[in-house]
Design an enzyme around this catalytic site. Sequence first.
Site, mmCIF file in Angstrom:
data_model
loop_
_atom_site.group_PDB
_atom_site.id
_atom_site.type_symbol
_atom_site.label_atom_id
_atom_site.label_comp_id
_atom_site.label_asym_id
_atom_site.label_seq_id
_atom_site.Cartn_x
_atom_site.Cartn_y
_atom_site.Cartn_z
ATOM 1 C CD GLU A 1 16.851 -21.643 -37.487
ATOM 2 O OE1 GLU A 1 17.560 -20.634 -37.317
ATOM 3 O OE2 GLU A 1 16.652 -22.481 -36.616
ATOM 4 C CB CYS B 1 13.191 -28.957 -38.845
ATOM 5 S SG CYS B 1 12.213 -28.078 -37.639
ATOM 6 C CB CYS C 1 4.062 -18.950 -33.324
ATOM 7 S SG CYS C 1 2.775 -20.164 -32.908
ATOM 8 C CB CYS D 1 4.274 -22.232 -26.113
ATOM 9 S SG CYS D 1 2.987 -23.074 -27.048
ATOM 10 C CB CYS E 1 8.014 -21.518 -27.849
ATOM 11 S SG CYS E 1 8.306 -21.386 -29.614
ATOM 12 N N GLY F 1 6.273 -21.468 -36.011
ATOM 13 C CA GLY F 1 4.853 -21.376 -36.331
ATOM 14 C C GLY F 1 4.043 -22.598 -35.965
ATOM 15 C CD GLU F 2 -0.177 -25.314 -34.264
ATOM 16 O OE1 GLU F 2 0.583 -25.624 -33.345
ATOM 17 O OE2 GLU F 2 -0.708 -26.164 -35.014
ATOM 18 C CB SER G 1 4.989 -30.711 -34.723
ATOM 19 O OG SER G 1 5.067 -30.436 -33.340
ATOM 20 C CB SER H 1 3.610 -29.458 -28.610
ATOM 21 O OG SER H 1 4.418 -29.616 -29.759
ATOM 22 C CG LEU H 2 0.566 -33.838 -23.650
ATOM 23 C CD1 LEU H 2 -0.758 -33.535 -24.315
ATOM 24 C CD2 LEU H 2 0.746 -35.354 -23.509
ATOM 25 C CG HIS H 3 4.840 -28.839 -23.942
ATOM 26 N ND1 HIS H 3 5.986 -29.472 -24.377
ATOM 27 C CD2 HIS H 3 4.377 -28.154 -25.019
ATOM 28 C CE1 HIS H 3 6.191 -29.171 -25.645
ATOM 29 N NE2 HIS H 3 5.234 -28.391 -26.065
ATOM 30 C CG ASN I 1 16.901 -26.116 -27.003
ATOM 31 O OD1 ASN I 1 17.936 -26.650 -26.632
ATOM 32 N ND2 ASN I 1 16.074 -26.680 -27.852
ATOM 33 C CB CYS J 1 14.057 -27.486 -30.510
ATOM 34 S SG CYS J 1 12.596 -28.325 -30.869
#
Length: 393
Positions: free
Chosen positions: A92, A105, A112, A116, A119, A168-169, A200, A222-224, A309, A352
Site C-alpha cells: 500500500e 507514505c 514485515c 511488533c 502492527c 515493512g522495516e 522510519s 519507532s520507540l513505543h 489503530n 497507519c
Amino acid sequence: MSLVNLLDFDLEAVAAFCAGLGEKRFRAVQLFRWIHQKGEADFERMTDLARALRDKLAGRCEVRPLPRISEHVSADGTVKWLFDVGAGNVVETVFIPEDDRGTLCISSQAGCAVGCRFCSTGHQGFSRNLSTGEILAQLWHAEHALRQRLNLAAGERAITNVVMMGMGEPLQNYAALVPALKVMLDDHGYGLSRRRVTVSTSGMARLIDRLRDDCPVALAVSLHAADDDLRDHLVPLNRKHPLDDLLHACRRYLDRAPRDFVTFEYCMLDGVNDSDAQARALVDLVNGRSPCTTPGLRIPCKINLIPFNPFPQSGLKRSPRERVQAFARILRDAGLVATIRKTRGDDIDAACGQLAGEVADRTNARERMQRRRAVIPLTPVASPVVSKPEVGA
Ligand code: SAH
Ligand code: SF4
C-alpha cells in the site's frame, strides 16, 4: 531474456548501463529525467533521444510499473493505492495532502519480519523485500497520477515529502532502500531535500549507522516504550538492539543528519504504555536520565504520539483521547516537543499499521504471534476492537 527495469537504477547505475551501450553520460541524464521528472515509460515518446538509442533501449530495458489493484480517494484528499507485487502479496502507498506539502507514505517490504505487537503488517509476517524498482514505482506512479488529478502545471510537484512508513522495516531492506533514496534526492530525479525524506525504523542500531554514512536523510525511530522490558515485548528486535544501543546510534546519526533532531514515534496503547509514569520515563530516557541508558546520553528529539489503530487480532486498545493529551502535556511541561498524529483518510481505510489488510495472512507468522502472546501477558487484553483508522503525515 528478461528486460532490465530502469526503475531499479539510481543515476549512476543508469549511466553505467548507458555506457555499456556506448552512450555518453548526458544521454543517461536525459533518459533518467524522462523517466522520473516527466513520468514517461515509453521510449518512443522520449523525443529528444536519438532514434538509434531508443531502438537500443527498446530491446534491452523497460520502465516497469507495479500493477495497480485499486485507488481510493478520501473526502479529505488522502489517496490510497494498492499494488500487486505478485504471489498474492499487496503493498500500500498513501498520499496525505496538507496546506504546505504533499506527503507520500511508501512501503519497503511485503509484510514485515519484526513482528511488533500492535502492527497488523507485523502480524501478517514477512513475504519478501521489495526491489528498488518496486519502491520507486510507488513514487513514480503516485507523482504522475497526482499531477494529472490535481491538474498541475509542468514543473509543479505533487509530492514534496516522502516517509518510509508504509509496510515493512526499511532498514531490513537496506540494499534496495539506499538507491531508491538516492533517486528521490537526485536533482535529475525527484529533487527532494534530505530533510523531506524520512526513513522510519523500529530501531536497527547498526543499520542506522550505515544510513548515516551512505545516505543521511531525516530519521524517525519507532520507540513505543521507555524501558527495555516493555520494548522487548512490543518491538521484538529490541532484544537484539536494546535502548542504550539504539539511542547511541541516534546520537551518532545526528552528527550527519539533515535535521538536528530525531523523531521518536510512540504508539499509544491503552493501559500498556500510556501512564503518567511512562511519560516521565520517556522524558528521562531522551534526557539521559534513564536506568536503561548511559547517564548523560541526551537525544534532541521531537515525539510524535500515534493513537493506536486497532485491528482484530491485536488484543490491544487505543488510549483514550484525554490520556493521549495528558501524556503529551507531561512531555511538553518537561520542555519536549510533542505532537499528536491527526486523523486522515479515515473513510478509505488508509491506516497507519493497518496497511493492506488484503495481504494474505501467513499462517506461520500468525502462529508465531499467538505463541508470543501466550507467554507475554500484556495488559489489558480486550476483545478485538475495530474502529476508524488513521494515517499520519
Ligand atoms: N517499520 C517501520 C516503518 C513502518 S511502520 C517502523 O516500525 O518504524 C510506520 C509507523 O506506524 C511506526 O511508527 C509504527 O510503529 C506505526 N504503527 C504500526 N502499527 C500501528 C498501529 N496499529 N497503529 C498506529 N501506529 C502503528
Ligand atoms: Fe514492521 Fe514497523 Fe510494523 Fe514493526 S511497526 S511490524 S517494524 S512495519
